[in-house]
Design an enzyme around this catalytic site. Structure first.
Site, short mmCIF file in Angstrom:
data_model
loop_
_atom_site.label_atom_id
_atom_site.label_comp_id
_atom_site.label_asym_id
_atom_site.label_seq_id
_atom_site.Cartn_x
_atom_site.Cartn_y
_atom_site.Cartn_z
CB SER A 683 15.34 -4.12 -3.61
OG SER A 683 14.44 -3.04 -3.66
CB SER A 849 9.06 -2.73 -10.16
OG SER A 849 9.56 -2.52 -11.46
CG ASN A 852 4.92 2.01 -5.93
OD1 ASN A 852 4.83 3.07 -5.34
ND2 ASN A 852 4.15 1.70 -6.95
CE1 TYR A 853 5.73 -3.16 -3.41
CE2 TYR A 853 5.11 -2.72 -5.69
CZ TYR A 853 4.75 -2.97 -4.38
OH TYR A 853 3.43 -3.04 -4.03
CG LEU A 854 12.81 -2.18 -8.56
CD1 LEU A 854 13.10 -2.04 -10.05
CD2 LEU A 854 13.37 -3.49 -8.03
#
Length: 893
Positions: A683, A849, A852-854
């Protein structure tokens, strides 16, 4: 203009959808009514009984002399009487607590509209007033207007007609008794309508004189068209007067009287009803969407950070859907040129393998070996004496059968596809939703995985093994205590267990047969429970920025610690933080050899010069991680000591376990884990990359999207989110090049016409154009759409040619041609951006991404700040997953 008229009151007056009273023809009318004269769509209460004139005889129709046009005076009431208020009929579908008789169109609109879509009558038999003798109503005074219901018996009149245009003076507004269900009736008191007669129960008493209403207090031009109609047969009562209301702010209204016995009248009426029905349906859909929006659980607006472990209070669902039972096809299986008869179970497994004959899976020896072992386990002792080697098994006949079925499925008719879609929707409505704490939530994977062959990812050692069919006796359901338990969908089967555990969020689970792992039925990502978990995850990651400095100082200080365990912990944390590595777990021999940070072996790392290392290993999903990167000097020196004296297969961090690392992270910050590190680094990387955008360089929406994707690409590279290049990439790029060339040719044709390009180039352009048309025709014929299924190849060819020629037609005006040139330039730029994006992202997966991750709020804020529609970045599923991410432009991770 003085109007004298005899009107017979019909025994029942139906709703007329809010049409306002309008001036009728100047006639003296006597009616004859019997059972055959009613509209099919407006059946009277007692259609088998004939109606007679008041005196039991039939009167002749007498035309009136043509009067001279006069200007009527506006009246707000008849004979000084106010309009009779409408009484609301008894309707079981309406709100029982509604006491305002004038509001039934609002409270019951959904019910009455749905009924009227197929019939004009919305009353039940119990609502129909009893038939009363028809009495004569005194002539109305001059200037008043009488109105007949649409559902009244038809009357044929012999009329002398005139057309008069009058301008009425403003009259006092009359409060509407009922708002029409039509779109045009909601914003004017003119539509208040004398419809009260259609719902009124006063017919059970004494028929009353109908008051007339004038239009609202605005200056209007009323055009009254009067027509002469003659008939020698039965004389139906004249049909309803239609009011066509202007939707604009003008005050002009045209009132038309429909012909009573025109042959095309029924068709016109049907068309109008269909149009009204469509409008009603659209209106109902909009209202439904509004209601659905109102029913959304906006949990993110409520401050509730407490977590006592309880996930829900009430939980209702209908359980998962099981795949259909296998239907044997009877296609022969061959071994060494001879037919081997199979049982349905054996045939099903053989069909699983035949389905992969033209894929890369059958090229893997492990896949074939594992399958053959499973297949032989199903054979009888006699069959095993025949079937001994996989290479002699022939599944080609079954494979051909499967291909034929696939082609047949593609060739399904539109009706078949629609029926299948409707059936799927029906199943989804029943099993695809759960009710949690009173709110309806989507279920993510409500379909039980069908039996088949396990594929695995990468070089999985169990690829090709049989996934057994799951039955209800394998499934445990989690449902609210006291709720109805859904019955087993398979006769003779029972659920394995029923639990009421409100500390977990799964609805059902079972154990799969290959790896022995558990499979769960979860709520959809758009649900409250999933949304809360996502937001909490990103909030924890966002909070890491407040203590990341101290954490980094701590592990850097430990690089030189005397304890080997602490040094390994420090270097592992550094790699997780700096390279966003996964923590890694130990794997068994029957699992794919994928590794993470803690499970790195010496063979996975190569120490280069200048503090540079190369990591090369298989990460999650057997995706190769290959990265050469320069690291801190002190970390590099410590790594050299970890490698020294070890074999290639030895662990790099042999004194460190995953549990030790996770416990250390939890001490640094509440909720901290290796995944939080990945989320934070992903992020923060996106935030920093987006902040670099030069608004002067990236101005169009397409340019900004390309920039965003480049930023997202940096995150994907950091997290090792790779993918194999698309197999048709070269073909896709070639098509983009062809499109760019076509647009440039069209530009040049425009320039030739205005003398900006030499005509010498025209021959080459026309040559390429001549090649394009046949290709387009062939493509259209090959890929026929459903709407073109009935067309012949010749018809399709004609349509394509006509469209092609139309697209090449140039305007005469020079300015218009220049506009076309500019338009083509924009399209060329768009295609070039598309080509660049596809080339840059061919081996990078952006979606992982984003999911799940951003932190989605970073993207939403950037989109708002740069005026980029969010749906250009986030798919609908992502927008549904992150409803809580609506933030302002000032949001910073």
């Amino acid at each position: 203009m003085e109007v004298k008229q005899e009107i017979l009151t019909p025994m029942k007056v139906e709703k007329t959808n809010g049409n306002v009273p309008t001036p009728p023809p100047t006639t003296t009318t006597t009616t004859v009514m019997d059972d055959d004269l009613f509209d099919d769509e407006a059946s009277p209460p007692q259609p088998n009984k004939k109606l007679k004139a008041e005196n039991g005889s039939i009167k002749k129709l007498t035309p009136t002399p043509k009067p001279a046009p006069v200007t009527p005076k506006p009246t707000a009431a008849v004979n000084g009487k106010k309009p009779i208020p409408k009484k609301k009929p008894v309707d079981s579908s309406s709100d029982s607590d509604s006491s305002d008789s004038s509001s039934d169109s609002d409270s019951d609109s959904s019910d009455s509209d749905s009924d009227s879509s197929s019939s004009d009558s919305s009353s039940s038999d119990s609502d129909v007033p009893k038939k009363k003798p028809i009495s004569k109503i005194p002539n109305k005074p001059s200037g008043t207007v009488s109105k007949t219901s649409k559902n009244s018996p038809k009357t044929t009149t012999t009329t002398t007609t005139t057309t008069t245009t009058v301008k009425s003076k403003p009259a006092p507004k009359v409060k509407p008794e009922q708002s029409s269900s039509d779109d045009s009736s909601s914003d004017s008191s003119d539509d208040s309508s004398d419809d009260s007669s259609s719902d009124s129960s006063s017919e059970e008493e004494k028929p009353k004189k109908k008051p007339s209403k004038k239009p609202a207090a605005v200056k209007k031009e009323i055009t009254v068209k009067k027509e002469t109609t003659t008939t020698t047969k039965k004389t139906p009562v004249k049909k309803e007067v239609e009011v066509k209301k202007e939707t604009k702010t003008t005050t002009t209204k045209k009132v038309k009287k429909e012909e009573s016995d025109d042959d095309g009248e029924d068709e016109k009426t049907t068309t109008k009803k269909k149009t009204t029905t469509r409008k009603r349906k659209l209106k109902e859909e909009e209202e439904g969407e509004e209601e659905e929006e109102e029913g959304v659980n906006k949990w993110w607006d409520k401050e509730d950070d407490e977590d006592d472990g309880t996930k829900w209070t009430t939980l209702i669902h209908n359980g998962p859907v099981f795949p259909p039972a296998y239907v044997p096809h009877g296609i022969k299986f061959m071994y060494d040129g001879k037919v081997v008869k199979l049982t349905p179970k054996q045939e099903e497994v053989a069909t699983f393998y035949a389905n992969y004959l033209e894929t890369d899976h059958v090229k893997k020896q492990a896949f074939k070996d594992n399958f053959f072992k499973e297949f032989k386990g199903l054979l009888t002792s006699e069959q095993k004496e025949i079937v001994k080697k996989m290479d002699k098994c022939d599944f080609s006949h079954i494979h051909t059968h499967l291909k034929t079925k696939k082609e047949q499925r593609k060739a399904r008719s539109k009706e078949e596809k629609d029926a299948e879609t409707a059936e799927k929707k029906k199943i989804q409505e029943k099993h695809g939703f759960a009710t949690i704490d009173g709110f309806k939530e989507k279920v993510g994977n409500y379909m039980i995985e069908p039996p088949g062959l396990f594929l695995g990812r990468g070089q999985h050692p169990k690829t090709g093994m049989l996934k057994q069919r799951i039955m209800p006796s394998d499934v445990t359901l989690n449902i609210g205590e006291g709720e109805v338990i859904p019955p087993s969908p398979i006769p003779g089967e029972k659920w394995k267990e029923i639990v009421h555990n409100n500390t977990v969020t799964w609805l059902a689970f079972w154990r799969e047969s290959v790896n022995g792992g558990f499979k769960y039925v979860w709520l959809a990502p758009s649900s409250k429970i999933k949304g809360q978990a996502d937001r909490k995850k990103f909030e924890v990651a966002r909070g890491l920025k407040n203590c990341i400095g101290d954490i980094r100082k701590g592990y850097q200080k430990s690089f030189n610690d005397e304890s080997t365990e602490k040094r390994q912990l420090a270097v592992a944390l550094y790699l997780i933080d700096f390279l966003a590595l996964r923590v890694g777990n130990e794997k068994g021999e029957d699992q794919a050899d994928t590794v993470g940070c803690c499970s790195l072996r010496v063979e996975h790392i190569k120490l280069e010069s200048n503090n540079t290392i190369t990591l090369d290993f298989l990460g999650k999903d057997s995706m190769r991680y290959l990265n050469t990167v320069q690291i801190r000097e002190d970390a590099y020196k410590v790594l050299k000591t970890f490698v020294k004296g070890k074999k290639p297969t030895d662990l790099l961090f042999d004194s460190l376990t995953v549990t030790q690392l996770n416990n250390h992270l939890k001490k640094q910050m509440t909720g901290l884990s290796a995944k939080v590190f990945r989320t934070y680094n992903a992020s923060i990387t996106l935030q920093k990359e987006l902040d670099k955008m030069d608004t002067k360089e990236f101005q169009s929406i397409d340019e900004k999207i390309l920039f965003y994707n480049r930023c997202n690409r940096e995150v994907a590279i950091l997290c090792n989110h790779q993918k194999a290049p698309p197999k048709n990439l070269a073909e896709t790029m070639s098509k983009i090049d062809e499109k760019i060339q076509e647009l440039r040719d069209l530009q040049d044709l425009c320039r030739i016409k205005i003398g900006k390009t030499p005509k010498s180039q025209q021959e080459d352009i026309e040559s390429r154009e001549a090649e394009r048309l046949p290709k387009l025709i062939q493509l259209a014929i090959t890929n026929k759409k459903d709407k073109d299924k009935e067309k012949t190849d010749k018809e399709i060819s004609f349509d394509v040619k006509a469209a092609f020629e139309k697209s090449r037609t140039l305007p005469d005006a020079k300015g218009k041609i220049k506009e076309k040139i500019a338009k083509y330039e924009e399209q060329i730029k768009k295609q070039e951006i598309l080509k660049t994006g596809k080339d840059e992202l061919k081996t990078v997966a952006l979606g992982t991404s984003k999911i799940n991750y951003l932190d989605p709020r970073i993207t939403v804020a950037w989109c708002k700040k740069n005026k980029v529609p969010v749906d250009k970045i986030f798919t609908k599923s992502l927008r549904d997953k992150f409803p809580w991410s609506d933030v302002g432009t000032d949001y910073i991770f």
